[in-house]
Write a protein that holds these residues in place. Structure first.
Motif, PDB file in Angstrom:
ATOM      1  N   ILE A  28       0.865  -1.176   0.000  1.00  0.00           N
ATOM      2  CA  ILE A  28       0.000   0.000   0.000  1.00  0.00           C
ATOM      3  C   ILE A  28       0.903   1.227   0.000  1.00  0.00           C
ATOM      4  O   ILE A  28       2.128   1.120   0.185  1.00  0.00           O
ATOM      5  CB  ILE A  28      -0.955   0.039   1.218  1.00  0.00           C
ATOM      6  N   SER A  29       0.331   2.394  -0.193  1.00  0.00           N
ATOM      7  CA  SER A  29       1.144   3.609  -0.217  1.00  0.00           C
ATOM      8  C   SER A  29       1.487   4.040   1.200  1.00  0.00           C
ATOM      9  O   SER A  29       0.738   3.772   2.153  1.00  0.00           O
ATOM     10  CB  SER A  29       0.396   4.736  -0.932  1.00  0.00           C
ATOM     11  N   GLN A  30       2.607   4.708   1.349  1.00  0.00           N
ATOM     12  CA  GLN A  30       3.013   5.203   2.670  1.00  0.00           C
ATOM     13  C   GLN A  30       2.014   6.217   3.234  1.00  0.00           C
ATOM     14  O   GLN A  30       1.695   6.169   4.421  1.00  0.00           O
ATOM     15  CB  GLN A  30       4.418   5.806   2.606  1.00  0.00           C
ATOM     16  N   PRO A  31       1.489   7.156   2.402  1.00  0.00           N
ATOM     17  CA  PRO A  31       0.481   8.088   2.933  1.00  0.00           C
ATOM     18  C   PRO A  31      -0.751   7.370   3.480  1.00  0.00           C
ATOM     19  O   PRO A  31      -1.314   7.778   4.488  1.00  0.00           O
ATOM     20  CB  PRO A  31       0.132   8.953   1.707  1.00  0.00           C
ATOM     21  N   ALA A  32      -1.167   6.292   2.804  1.00  0.00           N
ATOM     22  CA  ALA A  32      -2.334   5.541   3.276  1.00  0.00           C
ATOM     23  C   ALA A  32      -2.056   4.897   4.628  1.00  0.00           C
ATOM     24  O   ALA A  32      -2.930   4.850   5.504  1.00  0.00           O
ATOM     25  CB  ALA A  32      -2.715   4.465   2.260  1.00  0.00           C
ATOM     26  N   LEU A  33      -0.825   4.426   4.826  1.00  0.00           N
ATOM     27  CA  LEU A  33      -0.448   3.814   6.099  1.00  0.00           C
ATOM     28  C   LEU A  33      -0.390   4.869   7.200  1.00  0.00           C
ATOM     29  O   LEU A  33      -0.844   4.635   8.326  1.00  0.00           O
ATOM     30  CB  LEU A  33       0.917   3.123   5.941  1.00  0.00           C
ATOM     31  N   SER A  34       0.141   6.030   6.877  1.00  0.00           N
ATOM     32  CA  SER A  34       0.191   7.140   7.841  1.00  0.00           C
ATOM     33  C   SER A  34      -1.219   7.581   8.216  1.00  0.00           C
ATOM     34  O   SER A  34      -1.502   7.890   9.385  1.00  0.00           O
ATOM     35  CB  SER A  34       0.974   8.316   7.259  1.00  0.00           C
ATOM     36  N   GLN A  35      -2.099   7.612   7.207  1.00  0.00           N
ATOM     37  CA  GLN A  35      -3.485   8.023   7.449  1.00  0.00           C
ATOM     38  C   GLN A  35      -4.207   7.040   8.353  1.00  0.00           C
ATOM     39  O   GLN A  35      -5.005   7.434   9.211  1.00  0.00           O
ATOM     40  CB  GLN A  35      -4.224   8.144   6.119  1.00  0.00           C
ATOM     41  N   PHE A  36      -3.910   5.748   8.172  1.00  0.00           N
ATOM     42  CA  PHE A  36      -4.511   4.725   9.029  1.00  0.00           C
ATOM     43  C   PHE A  36      -4.153   4.970  10.492  1.00  0.00           C
ATOM     44  O   PHE A  36      -5.010   4.926  11.376  1.00  0.00           O
ATOM     45  CB  PHE A  36      -4.038   3.341   8.590  1.00  0.00           C
ATOM     46  N   ILE A  37      -2.869   5.259  10.760  1.00  0.00           N
ATOM     47  CA  ILE A  37      -2.423   5.519  12.134  1.00  0.00           C
ATOM     48  C   ILE A  37      -3.113   6.752  12.695  1.00  0.00           C
ATOM     49  O   ILE A  37      -3.646   6.749  13.814  1.00  0.00           O
ATOM     50  CB  ILE A  37      -0.892   5.704  12.178  1.00  0.00           C
ATOM     51  N   SER A  38      -3.112   7.819  11.894  1.00  0.00           N
ATOM     52  CA  SER A  38      -3.711   9.076  12.332  1.00  0.00           C
ATOM     53  C   SER A  38      -5.198   8.922  12.615  1.00  0.00           C
ATOM     54  O   SER A  38      -5.703   9.395  13.650  1.00  0.00           O
ATOM     55  CB  SER A  38      -3.482  10.148  11.257  1.00  0.00           C
TER      56      SER A  38
END
Length: 215
Positions: A28-38
């Motif tokens: 998956i994309s890194q932004p999507a992973l960051s968004q999941f955490i946020s």
């Protein structure tokens, strides 16, 4: 968290909190992973990770407890999925095996017909394709067994692997080709020569391309 998000969370921890590496590993994309955490931390009002200079550094106490639960849940989910898959195969009597066409013809042309004759209640579904496409099908659950060429890049925690053949790569050429006089070719020897190999769906293509680029 749903089961997919639990996988995300576990992979972040296993990749030593490196989001770029974790994103690449789970495709998956890194932004999507960051968004999941946020999204999770904001919605649940709980912090999963300690941060240092804006980067994930370690798990908080809450994060550590959630991580332990996540490991148990994912393990049980995988065991359940495997049970469902096996029981489904038993009921249908179908095993889906994927392998490259060349490997099928060279190594298994006699094996599968004999297997079917000796096991009349088992239905074999053979899927022919390149190693790269077969790897994707295996990950997506479209086939049960894949005969692949190394490197498979599969997570050994999720896939059992058995070596069935160790082979070497051979170059074929006209007897009058200058390279034909050499007993052993080095990759730089191929510079300037037109080369034919399998198309991009085959692992051989990528292995040859990588070697040529490296040299």
């Amino acid at each position: 968290m749903d089961i997919q998000q639990l996988y995300y969370f576990i992979n972040i921890v296993e990749c030593d909190y490196n989001l770029s590496l974790a994103a690449k590993k789970i495709h998956i994309s890194q932004p999507a992973l960051s968004q999941f955490i946020s999204n999770f931390e904001n919605e649940k009002d709980v912090q999963l990770f300690n941060r240092k200079q804006g980067r994930l550094n370690s798990l908080t106490r809450a994060g550590e407890m959630i991580y332990q639960y996540a490991l148990q849940i994912v393990k049980q989910h995988e065991e359940m999925q495997e049970m469902v898959r096996v029981e489904g195969l038993k009921q249908k009597g179908t095993i889906r095996i994927g392998l490259p066409s060349l490997i099928l013809r060279v190594y298994f042309s006699d094996y599968f017909p004999n297997l079917v004759l000796n096991n009349p209640n088992v239905h074999l579904e053979i899927i022919e394709n390149g190693s790269n496409d077969l790897r994707k099908k295996l990950i997506n659950g479209e086939i049960d067994i894949a005969i692949l060429i190394e490197p498979t890049s599969l997570d050994t925690k999720n896939y059992e692997q058995h070596v069935i053949q160790i082979d070497e790569m051979v170059a074929f050429m006209d007897p009058n080709n200058p390279l034909a006089q050499k007993e052993k070719l080095e990759w730089p020897d191929l510079k300037g020569y037109p080369i034919a190999t399998f198309n991009s769906t085959f692992m051989t293509n990528h292995l040859v391309t990588q070697k040529l680029e490296a040299h």
